[in-house]
Design a protein around this motif. Structure first.
Motif, PDB file in Angstrom:
ATOM      1  N   GLU A  29     -46.437 -60.063 -27.555  1.00  0.00           N
ATOM      2  CA  GLU A  29     -45.101 -60.672 -27.394  1.00  0.00           C
ATOM      3  C   GLU A  29     -44.039 -59.599 -27.212  1.00  0.00           C
ATOM      4  O   GLU A  29     -43.112 -59.756 -26.414  1.00  0.00           O
ATOM      5  CB  GLU A  29     -44.756 -61.528 -28.619  1.00  0.00           C
ATOM      6  CG  GLU A  29     -45.414 -62.886 -28.603  1.00  0.00           C
ATOM      7  CD  GLU A  29     -44.573 -63.932 -29.315  1.00  0.00           C
ATOM      8  OE1 GLU A  29     -43.816 -64.643 -28.633  1.00  0.00           O
ATOM      9  OE2 GLU A  29     -44.676 -64.018 -30.554  1.00  0.00           O
ATOM     10  N   LYS A  30     -44.177 -58.500 -27.962  1.00  0.00           N
ATOM     11  CA  LYS A  30     -43.192 -57.417 -27.808  1.00  0.00           C
ATOM     12  C   LYS A  30     -43.290 -56.807 -26.411  1.00  0.00           C
ATOM     13  O   LYS A  30     -42.289 -56.456 -25.801  1.00  0.00           O
ATOM     14  CB  LYS A  30     -43.399 -56.343 -28.881  1.00  0.00           C
ATOM     15  CG  LYS A  30     -42.891 -56.783 -30.236  1.00  0.00           C
ATOM     16  CD  LYS A  30     -42.458 -55.648 -31.142  1.00  0.00           C
ATOM     17  CE  LYS A  30     -43.495 -54.603 -31.352  1.00  0.00           C
ATOM     18  NZ  LYS A  30     -43.188 -53.648 -32.404  1.00  0.00           N
ATOM     19  N   ILE A  90     -41.383 -58.792 -23.872  1.00  0.00           N
ATOM     20  CA  ILE A  90     -39.906 -58.724 -23.838  1.00  0.00           C
ATOM     21  C   ILE A  90     -39.409 -57.315 -23.508  1.00  0.00           C
ATOM     22  O   ILE A  90     -38.217 -57.040 -23.581  1.00  0.00           O
ATOM     23  CB  ILE A  90     -39.272 -59.196 -25.175  1.00  0.00           C
ATOM     24  CG1 ILE A  90     -39.733 -58.332 -26.348  1.00  0.00           C
ATOM     25  CG2 ILE A  90     -39.553 -60.668 -25.442  1.00  0.00           C
ATOM     26  CD1 ILE A  90     -38.833 -58.421 -27.563  1.00  0.00           C
ATOM     27  N   LYS A  92     -38.105 -53.987 -21.724  1.00  0.00           N
ATOM     28  CA  LYS A  92     -37.244 -53.730 -20.562  1.00  0.00           C
ATOM     29  C   LYS A  92     -37.442 -52.295 -20.118  1.00  0.00           C
ATOM     30  O   LYS A  92     -37.180 -51.400 -20.936  1.00  0.00           O
ATOM     31  CB  LYS A  92     -35.783 -53.964 -20.934  1.00  0.00           C
ATOM     32  CG  LYS A  92     -35.460 -55.426 -21.171  1.00  0.00           C
ATOM     33  CD  LYS A  92     -34.010 -55.693 -20.944  1.00  0.00           C
ATOM     34  CE  LYS A  92     -33.247 -55.899 -22.206  1.00  0.00           C
ATOM     35  NZ  LYS A  92     -31.857 -56.226 -22.027  1.00  0.00           N
ATOM     36  N   LYS A 110     -49.498 -66.628 -21.147  1.00  0.00           N
ATOM     37  CA  LYS A 110     -48.285 -66.038 -20.559  1.00  0.00           C
ATOM     38  C   LYS A 110     -48.568 -64.600 -20.104  1.00  0.00           C
ATOM     39  O   LYS A 110     -48.135 -64.175 -19.030  1.00  0.00           O
ATOM     40  CB  LYS A 110     -47.167 -66.053 -21.612  1.00  0.00           C
ATOM     41  CG  LYS A 110     -45.878 -65.436 -21.177  1.00  0.00           C
ATOM     42  CD  LYS A 110     -44.884 -66.500 -20.850  1.00  0.00           C
ATOM     43  CE  LYS A 110     -43.565 -65.949 -20.382  1.00  0.00           C
ATOM     44  NZ  LYS A 110     -42.595 -67.003 -20.204  1.00  0.00           N
ATOM     45  N   ASN A 121     -44.295 -72.496 -22.843  1.00  0.00           N
ATOM     46  CA  ASN A 121     -42.841 -72.378 -23.022  1.00  0.00           C
ATOM     47  C   ASN A 121     -42.441 -72.393 -24.483  1.00  0.00           C
ATOM     48  O   ASN A 121     -41.555 -71.665 -24.906  1.00  0.00           O
ATOM     49  CB  ASN A 121     -42.124 -73.528 -22.305  1.00  0.00           C
ATOM     50  CG  ASN A 121     -41.975 -73.214 -20.837  1.00  0.00           C
ATOM     51  OD1 ASN A 121     -42.112 -72.056 -20.440  1.00  0.00           O
ATOM     52  ND2 ASN A 121     -41.731 -74.228 -20.043  1.00  0.00           N
ATOM     53  N   PRO A 177     -42.071 -65.808 -25.953  1.00  0.00           N
ATOM     54  CA  PRO A 177     -40.705 -65.280 -26.084  1.00  0.00           C
ATOM     55  C   PRO A 177     -39.660 -66.070 -25.291  1.00  0.00           C
ATOM     56  O   PRO A 177     -39.951 -66.611 -24.228  1.00  0.00           O
ATOM     57  CB  PRO A 177     -40.833 -63.859 -25.533  1.00  0.00           C
ATOM     58  CG  PRO A 177     -42.242 -63.485 -25.776  1.00  0.00           C
ATOM     59  CD  PRO A 177     -43.032 -64.745 -25.590  1.00  0.00           C
ATOM     60  N   TYR A 178     -38.471 -66.123 -25.848  1.00  0.00           N
ATOM     61  CA  TYR A 178     -37.337 -66.817 -25.227  1.00  0.00           C
ATOM     62  C   TYR A 178     -36.129 -65.900 -25.335  1.00  0.00           C
ATOM     63  O   TYR A 178     -36.174 -64.884 -26.024  1.00  0.00           O
ATOM     64  CB  TYR A 178     -37.079 -68.161 -25.930  1.00  0.00           C
ATOM     65  CG  TYR A 178     -37.008 -68.043 -27.433  1.00  0.00           C
ATOM     66  CD1 TYR A 178     -38.162 -68.095 -28.210  1.00  0.00           C
ATOM     67  CD2 TYR A 178     -35.787 -67.826 -28.080  1.00  0.00           C
ATOM     68  CE1 TYR A 178     -38.111 -67.952 -29.587  1.00  0.00           C
ATOM     69  CE2 TYR A 178     -35.729 -67.690 -29.460  1.00  0.00           C
ATOM     70  CZ  TYR A 178     -36.894 -67.754 -30.207  1.00  0.00           C
ATOM     71  OH  TYR A 178     -36.843 -67.607 -31.568  1.00  0.00           O
ATOM     72  N   SER A 179     -35.044 -66.289 -24.673  1.00  0.00           N
ATOM     73  CA  SER A 179     -33.896 -65.375 -24.696  1.00  0.00           C
ATOM     74  C   SER A 179     -32.972 -65.697 -25.873  1.00  0.00           C
ATOM     75  O   SER A 179     -32.943 -66.827 -26.375  1.00  0.00           O
ATOM     76  CB  SER A 179     -33.128 -65.435 -23.381  1.00  0.00           C
ATOM     77  OG  SER A 179     -32.632 -66.726 -23.221  1.00  0.00           O
ATOM     78  N   HIS A 180     -32.228 -64.698 -26.270  1.00  0.00           N
ATOM     79  CA  HIS A 180     -31.373 -64.815 -27.457  1.00  0.00           C
ATOM     80  C   HIS A 180     -30.383 -65.970 -27.334  1.00  0.00           C
ATOM     81  O   HIS A 180     -30.037 -66.620 -28.328  1.00  0.00           O
ATOM     82  CB  HIS A 180     -30.628 -63.490 -27.683  1.00  0.00           C
ATOM     83  CG  HIS A 180     -29.924 -63.435 -28.991  1.00  0.00           C
ATOM     84  ND1 HIS A 180     -28.618 -63.850 -29.143  1.00  0.00           N
ATOM     85  CD2 HIS A 180     -30.354 -63.062 -30.223  1.00  0.00           C
ATOM     86  CE1 HIS A 180     -28.270 -63.721 -30.412  1.00  0.00           C
ATOM     87  NE2 HIS A 180     -29.310 -63.243 -31.088  1.00  0.00           N
ATOM     88  N   SER A 181     -29.958 -66.262 -26.103  1.00  0.00           N
ATOM     89  CA  SER A 181     -28.952 -67.329 -25.917  1.00  0.00           C
ATOM     90  C   SER A 181     -29.490 -68.693 -26.342  1.00  0.00           C
ATOM     91  O   SER A 181     -28.721 -69.622 -26.576  1.00  0.00           O
ATOM     92  CB  SER A 181     -28.510 -67.368 -24.457  1.00  0.00           C
ATOM     93  OG  SER A 181     -29.640 -67.641 -23.652  1.00  0.00           O
ATOM     94  N   GLU A 182     -30.806 -68.830 -26.462  1.00  0.00           N
ATOM     95  CA  GLU A 182     -31.381 -70.124 -26.871  1.00  0.00           C
ATOM     96  C   GLU A 182     -31.315 -70.345 -28.384  1.00  0.00           C
ATOM     97  O   GLU A 182     -31.583 -71.444 -28.868  1.00  0.00           O
ATOM     98  CB  GLU A 182     -32.842 -70.227 -26.404  1.00  0.00           C
ATOM     99  CG  GLU A 182     -32.970 -70.406 -24.903  1.00  0.00           C
ATOM    100  CD  GLU A 182     -34.417 -70.366 -24.446  1.00  0.00           C
ATOM    101  OE1 GLU A 182     -35.249 -71.085 -25.021  1.00  0.00           O
ATOM    102  OE2 GLU A 182     -34.707 -69.579 -23.526  1.00  0.00           O
TER     103      GLU A 182
END
Ligand code: FMN
Length: 358
Positions: A87-88, A91, A93, A134, A166, A170-175
């Motif tokens: 998972e890390k 995410i 970058k 994923k 889904n 991982p999901y984005s912080h805005s969620e």
């Protein structure tokens, strides 16, 4: 030896012996604290305080091997760790075209074996399956023969629902849900938890304890392994026996309705370097457990569990703990007696507790 002396000597002689022993150790400490080598000699031959912990740690390392290979438990620490690492990777970058090559095969093998186990907790498997699916969707499998082989094997054996991918990956912080309370409101809430030592003599609802544990489970833990359990004791005479074992419960042990032992499990770790993680993770969860209780109409008091081998042996027997499990702390839980006193317990200031490193 200790038990034998207790049987044959009168109490005053035992106390005298304890004082002599303490003074002997005080005299030795300045010399043996001079170097790491001398301290090793001291704790190997002259002071056995660490021995039980070391034994539990070694037992845990043996149990770890069984745990990850025999699939008899509801959770596999290596599966959790590896899925967490993937998972890390997902995410990162920038996202690497290929990653986890050194442990993806092992992860998939454990995942397949865990799927066959009837004991495995389904949500852990859903999470692992979704993350693996994923992973194969995201990495450039054509860049590695191993990945091609594993991805084909995965697709041939596992069908992961699109929604699961889904939901469990991982999901984005805005969620994330934004807090609807201010700092001051949260501060006031935090101050509602105070160590409470006087309780009504009423049964504590088990459902509420489970709700608080559910909240505790949201605490962070190293590699998301969560190497602890809450042993809830709410039946007499066990509550009384355990409450009295806690040295710091003098004067109020008799009125504790429920006592919770937060128990760490060394069998989640392969290496002794991780020996402190059970204490850290369990304490973080214990804090959230205690913080949740006031929202359920309950109060608590953490009770120290010092490293004393005699006490440790007694509690391990009462709770039927495996040798690789250690009590981290006890928590008295109950409905607060309305007029029961709460010590003021002045807190240090943020200034005292902060050191900005320049
Ligand atoms: C690890 C730990 C061990 C503790 N052990 C005891 C104990 O043995 N007996 C007791 O009465 N209180 C115990 N306490 C409660 C502390 O005395 C209390 O947290 C502290 O005085 C601050 O008060 P507060 O919890 O109300 O903020 C313990 C707290 C912690 C975190």
């Amino acid at each position: 030896m200790r038990q034998l002396l207790k049987k044959i000597l009168p109490p005053f002689a035992i106390n005298k012996l304890k004082r002599v022993q303490a003074s002997f150790h005080r005299k030795l400490t300045p010399f043996f604290s001079k170097s790491p080598f001398l301290s090793r000699i001291y704790f190997t031959f002259l002071n056995s305080s660490y021995h039980r912990e070391q034994f539990a740690n070694l037992r845990g390392m043996m149990a770890y091997k069984q745990r990850i290979n025999e699939h008899k438990n509801s959770s596999n620490p290596l599966l959790r760790r590896n899925i967490h690492r993937i998972e890390k990777g997902l995410i990162m970058k920038p996202l690497k075209p290929v990653f986890a090559l050194d442990y993806i095969e092992q992860t998939q093998q454990i995942y397949f074996a865990s799927l066959k186990s009837t004991n495995h907790q389904p949500e852990e498997l859903q999470w692992a399956g979704a993350v693996l699916a994923k992973y194969y969707n995201v990495v450039k499998i054509e860049q590695s023969d191993l990945l091609l082989k594993l991805a084909n094997e995965f697709k041939a054996n596992v069908e992961v629902e699109f929604e699961n991918i889904n939901q469990f990956t991982p999901y984005s912080h805005s969620e994330l849900v934004k807090p609807k309370f201010t700092y001051q409101e949260f501060y006031r809430f935090i101050k509602i938890r105070r160590s409470t030592r006087w309780f009504k003599q009423a049964e504590v609802c088990r459902e509420k304890i489970k709700q608080a544990i559910e909240l505790a489970s949201q605490a962070p833990s190293a590699c998301n392994r969560q190497p602890y359990q809450f042993f809830v004791v709410d039946k007499q005479p066990l509550v009384s026996k355990i409450s009295k074992l806690a040295i710091g419960s003098g004067g109020f042990a008799h009125n504790i309705p429920t006592i919770v032992a937060v128990v760490g499990d060394y069998s989640f770790y392969e290496h002794e370097r991780d020996r402190h993680v059970i204490y850290i993770d369990a304490s973080l969860a214990a804090m959230q457990f205690m913080q949740a209780l006031p929202t359920l109409g309950l109060s608590s008091c953490p009770l120290n569990w010092p490293e004393l081998s005699v006490q440790d042996r007694k509690i391990s027997k009462l709770l039927s703990l495996a040798e690789y499990k250690k009590v981290i702390m006890l928590i008295a839980v109950g409905e607060a007696e309305t007029e029961g006193g709460i010590p003021y317990s002045q807190k240090k200031t943020a200034e005292q507790l902060t050191h900005f490193v320049e």
